[in-house]
Design an enzyme around this catalytic site. Sequence first.
Site, PDB file in Angstrom:
ATOM      1  N   ASN A 192      61.446   5.950  51.356  1.00 19.20           N
ATOM      2  CA  ASN A 192      61.187   6.158  49.671  1.00 19.20           C
ATOM      3  C   ASN A 192      61.581   5.637  48.500  1.00 19.20           C
ATOM      4  O   ASN A 192      61.674   6.337  47.639  1.00 19.20           O
ATOM      5  CB  ASN A 192      60.484   7.606  48.702  1.00 19.20           C
ATOM      6  CG  ASN A 192      59.978   8.563  50.020  1.00 19.20           C
ATOM      7  OD1 ASN A 192      58.636   8.102  50.811  1.00 19.20           O
ATOM      8  ND2 ASN A 192      59.971  10.042  50.312  1.00 19.20           N
ATOM      9  N   ARG A 193      62.819   4.835  49.065  1.00 19.38           N
ATOM     10  CA  ARG A 193      63.544   4.419  48.386  1.00 19.38           C
ATOM     11  C   ARG A 193      64.188   4.583  47.138  1.00 19.38           C
ATOM     12  O   ARG A 193      64.744   4.444  45.944  1.00 19.38           O
ATOM     13  CB  ARG A 193      62.288   2.738  46.508  1.00 19.38           C
ATOM     14  CG  ARG A 193      61.511   2.002  48.009  1.00 19.38           C
ATOM     15  CD  ARG A 193      62.518   1.431  48.514  1.00 19.38           C
ATOM     16  NE  ARG A 193      61.426  -0.284  48.580  1.00 19.38           N
ATOM     17  CZ  ARG A 193      61.501  -0.372  50.252  1.00 19.38           C
ATOM     18  NH1 ARG A 193      62.175   1.087  51.406  1.00 19.38           N
ATOM     19  NH2 ARG A 193      60.786  -0.722  50.996  1.00 19.38           N
ATOM     20  N   LEU A 194      64.529   5.832  47.642  1.00 23.38           N
ATOM     21  CA  LEU A 194      65.429   6.947  46.854  1.00 23.38           C
ATOM     22  C   LEU A 194      66.900   6.516  47.662  1.00 23.38           C
ATOM     23  O   LEU A 194      67.680   7.481  48.307  1.00 23.38           O
ATOM     24  CB  LEU A 194      65.290   8.493  47.060  1.00 23.38           C
ATOM     25  CG  LEU A 194      64.559   8.258  45.758  1.00 23.38           C
ATOM     26  CD1 LEU A 194      63.791  10.340  45.954  1.00 23.38           C
ATOM     27  CD2 LEU A 194      63.741   8.351  44.938  1.00 23.38           C
TER      28      LEU A 194
END
Length: 215
Positions: A192-194
């Site tokens: 999730n792009r985290l």
Amino acid sequence: MQKDLSNYRKSYEKSALMEDSISDNPLQLFQTWFYEVEKSDSVDEPNAMTVSTLGLDGFPKSRVVLLKKYTHEGFVFYTNYNSEKGLAIAENPKICISFFWSNLERQIIIKGTAEKLAKNLSDGYFESRPDGSKLGALVSDQSSVIESRTVLEAKLSQLEKEYGGKEIERPEHWGGYLVRPVSIEFWQGRPNRLHDRIRYTLTDDFDWKMERLAP
Ligand SMILES: Cc1cc2nc3c(=O)[nH]c(=O)nc-3n(C[C@H](O)[C@H](O)[C@H](O)COP(=O)(O)O)c2cc1C
């Protein structure tokens, strides 16, 4: 001509980078990651790194070189001191090195100051190279404009005759740089792009400050 790449998407899932499971010292963590990339046997040249300099024309420029050594002091690569990067470093020794190991979903970005390696160390490394590479360093006036490949090859065969098995000494204009890091950032891709980003910065009393950065 155009190509839309907006559908290129990948979820990064392979690992995590958490403060409580990593060293206080970024060089130690570099070593751990380097071992892991070697062990994974999934990266063709794990020691290939991108070196960025600020050029005499004011533009940054990046190119790939090979990391030949790392120690507690920093990172060593070899090149031609009169090359475009060599002239840029002479003017501004603040440079950036980065690694991207795609199979491990990892990136490392190192800011540091480059200094010429002690001559005896450059001699030692030059000595270890095969004769062909030694002559290559003599032949190539790296980054200068040349008329053709033929000129280069003619120069090489002339030198091969001249030396014919004799000892080839390191030319003064070729040698190593030691990059002493002032900041090292580790990036681990996450879902999730985290992504995890941990940056270590050298403090005035030569300790390392660790901080987490937003992805
Ligand atoms: C995989 C790879 C490894 C390279 N290793 C080196 C190296 O160790 N030293 C070097 O001077 N150039 C190396 N090069 C060539 C550099 O990328 C670059 O073309 C050259 O150093 C001249 O750069 P400059 O004109 O910006 O100074 C390598 C290139 C690649 C793709």
